[in-house]
Design a protein around this motif. Structure first.
Motif, PDB file in Angstrom:
ATOM      1  N   LYS A 195       0.837  -1.199   0.000  1.00  0.00           N
ATOM      2  CA  LYS A 195       0.000   0.000   0.000  1.00  0.00           C
ATOM      3  C   LYS A 195       0.876   1.254   0.000  1.00  0.00           C
ATOM      4  O   LYS A 195       1.979   1.263   0.514  1.00  0.00           O
ATOM      5  CB  LYS A 195      -0.917   0.026   1.228  1.00  0.00           C
ATOM      6  CG  LYS A 195      -1.944  -1.098   1.255  1.00  0.00           C
ATOM      7  CD  LYS A 195      -2.782  -0.998   2.516  1.00  0.00           C
ATOM      8  CE  LYS A 195      -3.823  -2.100   2.578  1.00  0.00           C
ATOM      9  NZ  LYS A 195      -4.608  -2.047   3.843  1.00  0.00           N
ATOM     10  N   LYS A 196       0.341   2.305  -0.587  1.00  0.00           N
ATOM     11  CA  LYS A 196       1.014   3.594  -0.578  1.00  0.00           C
ATOM     12  C   LYS A 196       0.598   4.452   0.613  1.00  0.00           C
ATOM     13  O   LYS A 196       1.273   5.417   0.965  1.00  0.00           O
ATOM     14  CB  LYS A 196       0.730   4.350  -1.875  1.00  0.00           C
ATOM     15  CG  LYS A 196       1.407   3.754  -3.095  1.00  0.00           C
ATOM     16  CD  LYS A 196       2.922   3.839  -2.982  1.00  0.00           C
ATOM     17  CE  LYS A 196       3.603   3.303  -4.223  1.00  0.00           C
ATOM     18  NZ  LYS A 196       5.090   3.347  -4.100  1.00  0.00           N
ATOM     19  N   GLU A 197      -0.526   4.110   1.237  1.00  0.00           N
ATOM     20  CA  GLU A 197      -1.020   4.892   2.372  1.00  0.00           C
ATOM     21  C   GLU A 197      -1.885   4.014   3.250  1.00  0.00           C
ATOM     22  O   GLU A 197      -2.627   3.157   2.750  1.00  0.00           O
ATOM     23  CB  GLU A 197      -1.814   6.105   1.885  1.00  0.00           C
ATOM     24  CG  GLU A 197      -2.238   7.061   2.994  1.00  0.00           C
ATOM     25  CD  GLU A 197      -2.922   8.302   2.455  1.00  0.00           C
ATOM     26  OE1 GLU A 197      -3.563   9.012   3.252  1.00  0.00           O
ATOM     27  OE2 GLU A 197      -2.799   8.561   1.239  1.00  0.00           O
ATOM     28  N   SER A 198      -1.794   4.203   4.532  1.00  0.00           N
ATOM     29  CA  SER A 198      -2.612   3.473   5.494  1.00  0.00           C
ATOM     30  C   SER A 198      -2.749   4.310   6.767  1.00  0.00           C
ATOM     31  O   SER A 198      -2.202   5.419   6.852  1.00  0.00           O
ATOM     32  CB  SER A 198      -2.004   2.101   5.806  1.00  0.00           C
ATOM     33  OG  SER A 198      -0.750   2.250   6.442  1.00  0.00           O
ATOM     34  N   SER A 199      -3.453   3.782   7.766  1.00  0.00           N
ATOM     35  CA  SER A 199      -3.672   4.487   9.031  1.00  0.00           C
ATOM     36  C   SER A 199      -3.261   3.591  10.188  1.00  0.00           C
ATOM     37  O   SER A 199      -3.351   2.364  10.101  1.00  0.00           O
ATOM     38  CB  SER A 199      -5.146   4.897   9.186  1.00  0.00           C
ATOM     39  OG  SER A 199      -5.545   5.738   8.124  1.00  0.00           O
ATOM     40  N   LEU A 200      -2.844   4.237  11.273  1.00  0.00           N
ATOM     41  CA  LEU A 200      -2.494   3.474  12.472  1.00  0.00           C
ATOM     42  C   LEU A 200      -3.757   3.003  13.176  1.00  0.00           C
ATOM     43  O   LEU A 200      -4.777   3.703  13.193  1.00  0.00           O
ATOM     44  CB  LEU A 200      -1.663   4.337  13.429  1.00  0.00           C
ATOM     45  CG  LEU A 200      -0.299   4.826  12.939  1.00  0.00           C
ATOM     46  CD1 LEU A 200       0.431   5.522  14.071  1.00  0.00           C
ATOM     47  CD2 LEU A 200       0.534   3.693  12.395  1.00  0.00           C
ATOM     48  N   ILE A 222       6.934   7.448   0.222  1.00  0.00           N
ATOM     49  CA  ILE A 222       7.403   8.301  -0.855  1.00  0.00           C
ATOM     50  C   ILE A 222       8.755   7.791  -1.333  1.00  0.00           C
ATOM     51  O   ILE A 222       9.449   7.051  -0.613  1.00  0.00           O
ATOM     52  CB  ILE A 222       7.522   9.776  -0.420  1.00  0.00           C
ATOM     53  CG1 ILE A 222       8.544   9.923   0.709  1.00  0.00           C
ATOM     54  CG2 ILE A 222       6.172  10.325  -0.001  1.00  0.00           C
ATOM     55  CD1 ILE A 222       8.844  11.362   1.078  1.00  0.00           C
ATOM     56  N   ASN A 223       9.119   8.175  -2.530  1.00  0.00           N
ATOM     57  CA  ASN A 223      10.402   7.788  -3.095  1.00  0.00           C
ATOM     58  C   ASN A 223      11.334   8.990  -3.095  1.00  0.00           C
ATOM     59  O   ASN A 223      10.960  10.076  -3.548  1.00  0.00           O
ATOM     60  CB  ASN A 223      10.240   7.241  -4.512  1.00  0.00           C
ATOM     61  CG  ASN A 223      11.526   6.669  -5.055  1.00  0.00           C
ATOM     62  OD1 ASN A 223      12.265   7.348  -5.762  1.00  0.00           O
ATOM     63  ND2 ASN A 223      11.801   5.408  -4.723  1.00  0.00           N
ATOM     64  N   VAL A 224      12.523   8.809  -2.566  1.00  0.00           N
ATOM     65  CA  VAL A 224      13.504   9.886  -2.437  1.00  0.00           C
ATOM     66  C   VAL A 224      14.733   9.516  -3.252  1.00  0.00           C
ATOM     67  O   VAL A 224      15.199   8.366  -3.200  1.00  0.00           O
ATOM     68  CB  VAL A 224      13.883  10.111  -0.958  1.00  0.00           C
ATOM     69  CG1 VAL A 224      14.910  11.230  -0.827  1.00  0.00           C
ATOM     70  CG2 VAL A 224      12.644  10.438  -0.138  1.00  0.00           C
ATOM     71  N   THR A 225      15.242  10.488  -4.001  1.00  0.00           N
ATOM     72  CA  THR A 225      16.444  10.275  -4.809  1.00  0.00           C
ATOM     73  C   THR A 225      17.532  11.205  -4.332  1.00  0.00           C
ATOM     74  O   THR A 225      17.358  12.425  -4.301  1.00  0.00           O
ATOM     75  CB  THR A 225      16.152  10.532  -6.295  1.00  0.00           C
ATOM     76  OG1 THR A 225      15.097   9.665  -6.726  1.00  0.00           O
ATOM     77  CG2 THR A 225      17.384  10.268  -7.133  1.00  0.00           C
ATOM     78  N   TYR A 231      15.573   5.499  -2.821  1.00  0.00           N
ATOM     79  CA  TYR A 231      15.127   4.610  -1.743  1.00  0.00           C
ATOM     80  C   TYR A 231      13.752   5.079  -1.285  1.00  0.00           C
ATOM     81  O   TYR A 231      13.366   6.241  -1.468  1.00  0.00           O
ATOM     82  CB  TYR A 231      16.118   4.578  -0.580  1.00  0.00           C
ATOM     83  CG  TYR A 231      16.341   5.902   0.101  1.00  0.00           C
ATOM     84  CD1 TYR A 231      15.584   6.267   1.208  1.00  0.00           C
ATOM     85  CD2 TYR A 231      17.309   6.793  -0.359  1.00  0.00           C
ATOM     86  CE1 TYR A 231      15.784   7.479   1.835  1.00  0.00           C
ATOM     87  CE2 TYR A 231      17.520   8.008   0.264  1.00  0.00           C
ATOM     88  CZ  TYR A 231      16.754   8.339   1.367  1.00  0.00           C
ATOM     89  OH  TYR A 231      16.947   9.540   1.984  1.00  0.00           O
ATOM     90  N   ASP A 232      13.024   4.154  -0.707  1.00  0.00           N
ATOM     91  CA  ASP A 232      11.681   4.435  -0.212  1.00  0.00           C
ATOM     92  C   ASP A 232      11.754   4.968   1.215  1.00  0.00           C
ATOM     93  O   ASP A 232      12.583   4.518   2.024  1.00  0.00           O
ATOM     94  CB  ASP A 232      10.817   3.177  -0.251  1.00  0.00           C
ATOM     95  CG  ASP A 232      10.554   2.711  -1.672  1.00  0.00           C
ATOM     96  OD1 ASP A 232      10.382   3.577  -2.545  1.00  0.00           O
ATOM     97  OD2 ASP A 232      10.547   1.488  -1.916  1.00  0.00           O
ATOM     98  N   GLN A 233      10.888   5.888   1.505  1.00  0.00           N
ATOM     99  CA  GLN A 233      10.833   6.496   2.833  1.00  0.00           C
ATOM    100  C   GLN A 233       9.407   6.419   3.354  1.00  0.00           C
ATOM    101  O   GLN A 233       8.453   6.802   2.670  1.00  0.00           O
ATOM    102  CB  GLN A 233      11.301   7.954   2.749  1.00  0.00           C
ATOM    103  CG  GLN A 233      11.564   8.594   4.096  1.00  0.00           C
ATOM    104  CD  GLN A 233      12.114   9.997   3.947  1.00  0.00           C
ATOM    105  OE1 GLN A 233      11.357  10.973   3.985  1.00  0.00           O
ATOM    106  NE2 GLN A 233      13.420  10.110   3.757  1.00  0.00           N
ATOM    107  N   ILE A 234       9.273   5.915   4.564  1.00  0.00           N
ATOM    108  CA  ILE A 234       7.966   5.768   5.213  1.00  0.00           C
ATOM    109  C   ILE A 234       7.785   6.945   6.176  1.00  0.00           C
ATOM    110  O   ILE A 234       8.665   7.223   7.003  1.00  0.00           O
ATOM    111  CB  ILE A 234       7.872   4.432   5.966  1.00  0.00           C
ATOM    112  CG1 ILE A 234       8.096   3.275   4.996  1.00  0.00           C
ATOM    113  CG2 ILE A 234       6.530   4.294   6.665  1.00  0.00           C
ATOM    114  CD1 ILE A 234       8.292   1.953   5.668  1.00  0.00           C
ATOM    115  N   ILE A 235       6.670   7.646   6.051  1.00  0.00           N
ATOM    116  CA  ILE A 235       6.409   8.838   6.869  1.00  0.00           C
ATOM    117  C   ILE A 235       5.169   8.606   7.721  1.00  0.00           C
ATOM    118  O   ILE A 235       4.102   8.254   7.208  1.00  0.00           O
ATOM    119  CB  ILE A 235       6.222  10.091   5.995  1.00  0.00           C
ATOM    120  CG1 ILE A 235       7.453  10.317   5.118  1.00  0.00           C
ATOM    121  CG2 ILE A 235       5.983  11.310   6.873  1.00  0.00           C
ATOM    122  CD1 ILE A 235       7.326  11.503   4.195  1.00  0.00           C
TER     123      ILE A 235
END
Length: 479
Positions: A195-200, A222-225, A231-235
């Motif tokens: 998934k690209k987005e979810s909730s706690l 999100i993807n950060v270059t 690399y992928d970053q989880i926020i």
């Protein structure tokens, strides 16, 4: 008879020991079989699961992260830090690590010590300090699920606080997690089921008594270059709302009360001698509030809190009230022989005075000023005017104030010198200026001072309501 009982007890004990030994002998092979099956399973897992690199058959080359916020420990606005407790689970799937429980004595899950198999290098990127505590073991399931990390983390994060709406502010403090060394070509970090987005879920979240967690708490990828690597970053999007009841009680309400009490300066009679004292005391009490706020907020000028702007405006307003009180006292103390401008005299005698809830000034034995004079006319000495009821509480308006000259003044100094040789030195006393013993104030000027007090009271009330309405309407607006 005793021998018979002893033989019976001996036979019973032998029978019990034989049955217990049979049961133990039948159970012992099961224990050994379980240990053997587990050892065989561990050998299989060590062959298919690497320790330092991701598995070659990792599903979607993705390591999933599952987060859950547990508690907000501390929010330090002065130092721009926040401390939270949260659970972190990192897992991935490997087809080679799956097995049939029937082939390994029915074992469906096995627990191993930390770092037995490969662990993703996903760490909090914004953390000032990280403490790992709680359960931390790797778990491998028969369907190929490998739980590589499962532990509670205490994070101290740096956060950029926006205190413009203090104490009705809302803060946004993101928690960023991502790979520390390995980039996207090696493995990808993401959420469950790609998934690209979810909730706690926030199943075990403990509410805080100073900050309210705005729900739902979103997770996004999100993807950060950077430096030609991606690399992928989880926020984790954590938004907090301050519970302002404490600051309303100890900060806002006292300031509003002081601001309201400053209006009473214009109702205080001049003869009481406390008009300036009350204005200055209110001003000092307002300035002391800055010390209280400086202990809470950081020493920064941007963004500047609206509450401090409000206190600054209130302090300036009360300073102007103090200045106007000084002017009113000076007007009230003008002597009756001082000329009054004609427009002032006509104003206090006109019906416009009723707008300030005062009756027009009506002096006794008053001679109308000569219109041919270009300057204002001399008022009669000690005119006893008819003072309106609304100003009769002020002693300064009811009767003139008499100032009696001290006997130790320079004019009377030589009068107190004893005679020498039975006579006074008339040469030193003949040029002494004679002045009256009583100095009176003009009731007309006192009436005009009362009018200024009443006018400034209404102006003060209007400005006060406008300032409070503006600032508190701005404070309630959300960004």
């Amino acid at each position: 008879m005793e021998r018979r009982n002893i033989m019976l007890l001996t036979m019973l004990s032998l029978t019990f020991n034989l049955r217990a030994s049979k049961a133990f002998s039948s159970y012992k092979p099961n224990i050994s079989n379980g240990l053997a099956e587990e050892s065989r399973l561990m050998e299989h897992l060590r062959e298919v699961l690497p320790k330092f690199t991701p598995p070659f058959d990792m599903k979607d080359t993705r390591a999933s992260v599952n987060l859950d916020l547990y508690q907000i420990l501390d929010v330090d606005e002065k130092n721009g830090a926040i401390m939270v407790n949260m659970w972190c689970h990192m897992y991935y799937y490997s087809e080679a690590a799956s097995w049939d429980p029937a082939d390994f004595g029915g074992i469906q899950m096995v627990k191993v010590s930390p770092k037995t198999f490969w662990t993703p290098d996903i760490v909090p990127l914004d953390a000032v300090r990280v403490t790992y505590n709680g359960f931390n073991q790797q778990v491998v399931r028969s369907d190929g699920l490998v739980v590589a990390w499962s532990s509670m983390m205490t994070l101290q994060l740096s956060c950029d606080f926006n205190l413009r709406k203090f104490p009705y502010d809302r803060q946004y403090c993101p928690v960023r997690l991502g790979p520390w060394l390995l980039h996207q070509d090696v493995y990808r970090a993401g959420l469950e089921d790609s998934k690209k987005e979810s909730s706690l879920e926030l199943s075990y979240f403990a509410e805080d008594n100073q900050w309210e967690l705005i729900k739902p708490v979103k997770l996004s990828v999100i993807n950060v270059t950077r430096s030609q690597f991606s690399y992928d970053q989880i926020i984790l999007h954590m938004r907090l709302k301050r519970i302002a009841r404490f600051y309303e009680t100890v900060l806002i309400f006292p300031n509003i009360l002081l601001y309201a009490m400053s209006s009473m300066v214009f109702w205080l009679p001049v003869d009481s001698g406390e008009k300036i004292s009350m204005a200055v005391t209110t001003l000092l009490a307002e300035i002391v509030t800055f010390q209280l706020i400086s202990d809470i907020l950081p020493a920064t000028s941007y963004p500047f809190p609206d509450m401090l702007y409000f206190i600054c405006v209130v302090a300036i307003h009360i300073a102007l009230v103090t200045l106007m009180s000084v002017i009113v006292i000076n007007i009230h103390s003008i002597e009756d022989r001082t000329k009054m401008p004609n427009w002032v005299y006509q104003l206090i005698r006109s019906n416009w005075m009723r707008l300030a809830f005062l009756k027009p000034y009506q002096p006794e034995n008053h001679t109308e000023p000569n219109s041919s004079n270009t300057h204002s006319q001399q008022l009669p000495e000690n005119p006893l005017g008819k003072i309106p009821i609304s100003c009769q509480n002020e002693a300064s308006v009811i009767k003139p104030v008499k100032i009696r000259r001290s006997t130790h003044s320079p004019d009377n100094f030589y009068q107190n010198i004893p005679a020498q040789n039975g006579s006074f030195d008339f040469e030193r006393t003949k040029n002494t200026k004679s002045e009256p013993d009583v100095q009176s104030f003009s009731p007309a000027w006192q009436y005009f001072a009362c009018l200024i007090d009443r006018f400034m009271f209404f102006v003060h009330i209007g400005l006060k309501c406008s300032i409070m309405t503006y600032f508190f309407s701005q404070a309630q607006k959300t960004d």
